[in-house]
Design a protein around this motif. Structure first.
Motif, short mmCIF file in Angstrom:
data_model
loop_
_atom_site.label_atom_id
_atom_site.label_comp_id
_atom_site.label_asym_id
_atom_site.label_seq_id
_atom_site.Cartn_x
_atom_site.Cartn_y
_atom_site.Cartn_z
N GLY A 5 0.86 -1.29 -0.14
CA GLY A 5 0.01 -0.13 0.04
C GLY A 5 0.73 1.23 0.13
N ILE A 6 0.34 2.23 -0.83
CA ILE A 6 1.22 3.50 -0.81
C ILE A 6 0.42 4.74 -0.60
N VAL A 7 0.64 5.18 0.70
CA VAL A 7 -0.32 6.31 1.29
C VAL A 7 0.30 7.44 0.59
N GLY A 8 -0.56 8.21 -0.16
CA GLY A 8 0.01 9.55 -0.74
C GLY A 8 0.35 9.00 -2.19
N GLY A 9 -0.30 8.10 -2.90
CA GLY A 9 0.02 7.45 -4.10
C GLY A 9 -0.41 8.29 -5.22
N ALA A 10 -1.24 9.52 -4.91
CA ALA A 10 -1.65 10.23 -6.07
C ALA A 10 -0.48 11.31 -6.17
N GLY A 11 0.45 11.39 -5.44
CA GLY A 11 1.53 12.37 -5.50
C GLY A 11 2.69 11.94 -6.35
N GLY A 18 5.51 3.68 -6.84
CA GLY A 18 4.83 2.87 -7.38
C GLY A 18 5.18 2.19 -8.73
N HIS A 19 5.54 2.91 -9.58
CA HIS A 19 6.13 2.89 -10.87
C HIS A 19 7.15 1.86 -10.66
#
Length: 304
Positions: A5-11, A18-19
């Motif tokens: 899980g990546i919290v702040g994944g829109a940034g 994530g990439h």
């Protein structure tokens, strides 16, 4: 099946991490968690499109429940550092965010390993540890990875060698009281003694200048911390037991206890496998102790 899980994944930073995870297939499932749900979904699509020729990794926008029992949580959420700001200026803005994240992670994945990049990293990693009642072995901050990468770059420029031919580390606070370990510098596999204070200061000025140029001209550091986190994830998930400078909660190592501070850390499947105690100079020990005292004081005033 590995889930992250990546919290702040829109940034930008969260999405870049994530990439990297997807491109290197370090996980089977990646959940991008963010208040900006539409942007997180767009980032998930973009990452998925980028790997479609090479990998089968499920990347999607979701919430904490989607990341239940995740092997790792990466925390990049928080107010960003603006030009002219110190990392410490962000404490008030970000500790509430971290408290909320810590509580939510504890509900869905209490045994997960966390890697935090939110500034000021040492204090926010300690806040995650404190508010989430977490294990010290599973609560890690990315700080010294970026500082040490910058140190290696500055030294490679000075000695006109490739960056991978330089071994150099910065520990202590991810901030003004950081401790460059000149006692551990190696160039092309050989110890490099740099005794001149003038020469040392020139190297550190070069480091600071290159770091601030990124903040001032680009707005934020993205690729450096993203790569550092990716290397940490790889060492943890593949139990490589690599030694990296990470922000961790000490328990007597280097004579330090509590708080969170950058120290040489062996990372493996349990998270922090060992805080490695190198033989550093007396001057460096004093600087490290002073840096720890500064962090502890702030943690006691702002978090405890």
């Amino acid at each position: 099946m590995i889930k992250i899980g990546i919290v702040g994944g829109a940034g930008k930073l969260g999405a870049m991490i994530g990439h990297n995870i997807a491109a290197e297939r370090l996980a089977d499932e990646i959940v991008l968690i963010d208040l900006l749900e539409e942007k997180a979904e767009a980032q998930a699509h973009d990452i998925s499109h980028s790997i479609a020729w090479e990998q089968d990794v499920e990347v999607y926008q979701g919430d904490y429940e989607n990341a239940e029992d995740a092997d790792l949580f990466i925390i990049t959420a928080g107010e960003p550092r603006e030009p002219g700001m110190s990392r410490l200026d962000l404490i008030d803005a970000n500790k509430g965010i971290i408290k909320d994240i810590a509580e939510k992670i504890s509900e869905v994945a209490p045994e997960t390993i966390t890697i935090t990049t939110t500034n000021p990293t040492d204090m926010m990693n300690f806040a995650l540890y404190h508010y989430g009642n977490r294990s010290r072995q599973k609560t890690i901050g990315e700080a010294g990875m970026l500082d040490s990468a910058r140190f290696r770059y500055a030294l490679s420029q000075k000695f006109d060698v490739g960056m991978t031919n330089v071994e150099a580390y910065i520990i202590g606070e991810h901030g003004d009281s950081q401790v460059p370990l000149f006692s551990q510098v190696k160039v092309q596999g050989e110890e490099k003694t740099i005794k001149s204070e003038k020469e040392r200061e020139e190297i550190l000025n070069s480091l600071r200048k290159s770091a601030m140029s990124v903040i001032e001209d680009k707005g934020a550091t993205i690729f450096g911390p993203a790569r550092g986190v990716t290397l940490m994830i790889d060492s943890i998930l593949n139990d490589k037991k690599k030694v990296y400078p990470c922000s961790v909660i000490p328990d007597g190592e280097y004579g330090l206890t509590d708080g969170s501070i950058g120290l040489p850390t062996k990372l493996g499947s349990n998270g922090v496998e060992e805080i490695v105690e190198w033989k550093i100079s007396e001057e460096e020990k004093k600087m490290l102790t002073d840096s720890h005292e500064k962090i502890l004081e702030i943690c006691q005033e702002e978090i405890l």
